[in-house]
Scaffold this motif. Structure first.
Motif: not given
Length: 313
Positions: A102-118, A152-156
């Protein structure tokens, strides 16, 4: 509507003359992203046809680099953490959770492995992760609660703080929805079109309930300066942006208040946004020289509650 007038100078921890809250809204973590590419093309059109400030060639180069050789998702966060660590500062990062595509929506998923590393990088540096309240979840307690659960579910991570995307805010609906969703503090209260505290609020405060007149449970950490305000909305360059930001910050320091900065992660390591990073680095150097107490929002929230309780006891 807002409680706790800023009449008493806080006795910040360690005798610090003022407090500092550094924060970053994570709108995206990758360069090679559809909506970013479309936005860049639209910006080039505006630069060429509407006289908008900026350089079309630099924007085009940035777009080409993002397609051919995108930055590693972790790079900008590594840079931010290194800049802040020079001064012993720690910060809060607000993770966006909202509809995708969506135009103003999220650009990534909370389950993206890169986000977990970040997230691990941020936590290892002593930082905090909060929720960036989605545009399509505005003032919806159930939707805000769903975002907390998803994080919480994705990153604890159990988020205690929130800042709404695009600084969307309505009084008192935003505070009531956030409080009902279980958040302890909000960091949305500020201006996007000009720097400086909204309604002159220079310290954290508990908003008042519109019907009872009693303080709400959620604490507000008011915003002082946002990068987008300086560089996009006001069209300032490095030196002018630095001085405009400092003009807004200085009165908060003089009042012994809370200075809150909002700098987006994707403006670092970017030729088009070099003034954005330069200004952030210069601001932190100036602020560090004045020996503030700098902490993530969750710690400021906890400290302020204890401080208020001690003062009323």
């Amino acid at each position: 509507m807002n409680g706790n007038p800023d009449t008493n100078r806080p006795a910040w921890t360690g005798g610090a003359p003022f407090a500092l809250f550094l924060s970053h809204d994570i709108d995206k973590i990758r360069d090679r992203e559809l909506f970013y590419g479309l936005a860049a093309l639209n910006r080039i059109r505006r630069l060429l046809m509407s006289g908008e400030r900026g350089r079309a060639a630099l924007t085009l180069r940035r777009l080409g680099r993002s397609l051919v050789s995108p930055k590693p998702p972790e790079l900008d966060f590594q840079t931010i953490l290194e800049i802040e660590a020079r001064h012993g500062f720690r910060s809060t990062f607000f993770v966006l959770h909202d509809r995708r595509w969506r135009r103003r929506g999220a650009r990534y998923d909370l389950t993206d492995p890169a986000l977990a590393r970040i997230a691990r990088m941020i936590e290892d540096a002593g930082g905090e992760i909060g929720i960036h309240g989605g545009f399509y979840r505005f003032n919806q307690a159930d939707a805000y609660r769903e975002s907390r659960d998803a994080l919480r579910n994705a990153l604890g991570v159990v988020a205690v703080g929130i800042r709404n995307h695009f600084l969307r805010f309505s009084e008192p609906e935003t505070w009531l929805a956030q409080q009902a969703a279980g958040f302890h503090y909000d960091a949305t209260f500020g201006h996007s079109d000009r720097p400086g505290p909204r309604d002159g609020k220079t310290v954290p405060f508990f908003p008042l309930h519109p019907e009872t007149g009693q303080p709400l449970e959620i604490l507000e950490l008011p915003l002082t300066v946002m990068d987008v305000t300086l560089f996009l909305n006001l069209g300032l360059d490095g030196e002018a942006a630095l001085e405009a930001a400092w003009s807004a910050i200085a009165p908060v320091i003089d009042a012994g208040g809370l200075v809150t900065l909002l700098w987006h992660n994707d403006c670092f390591n970017e030729p088009e946004y070099r003034d954005w990073q330069w200004t952030y680095e210069r601001l932190l150097e100036r602020l560090a020289a004045l020996n503030p107490w700098c902490a993530p929002g969750a710690e400021i929230n906890q400290w302020w509650r204890e401080y208020q309780q001690a003062g009323s006891g």
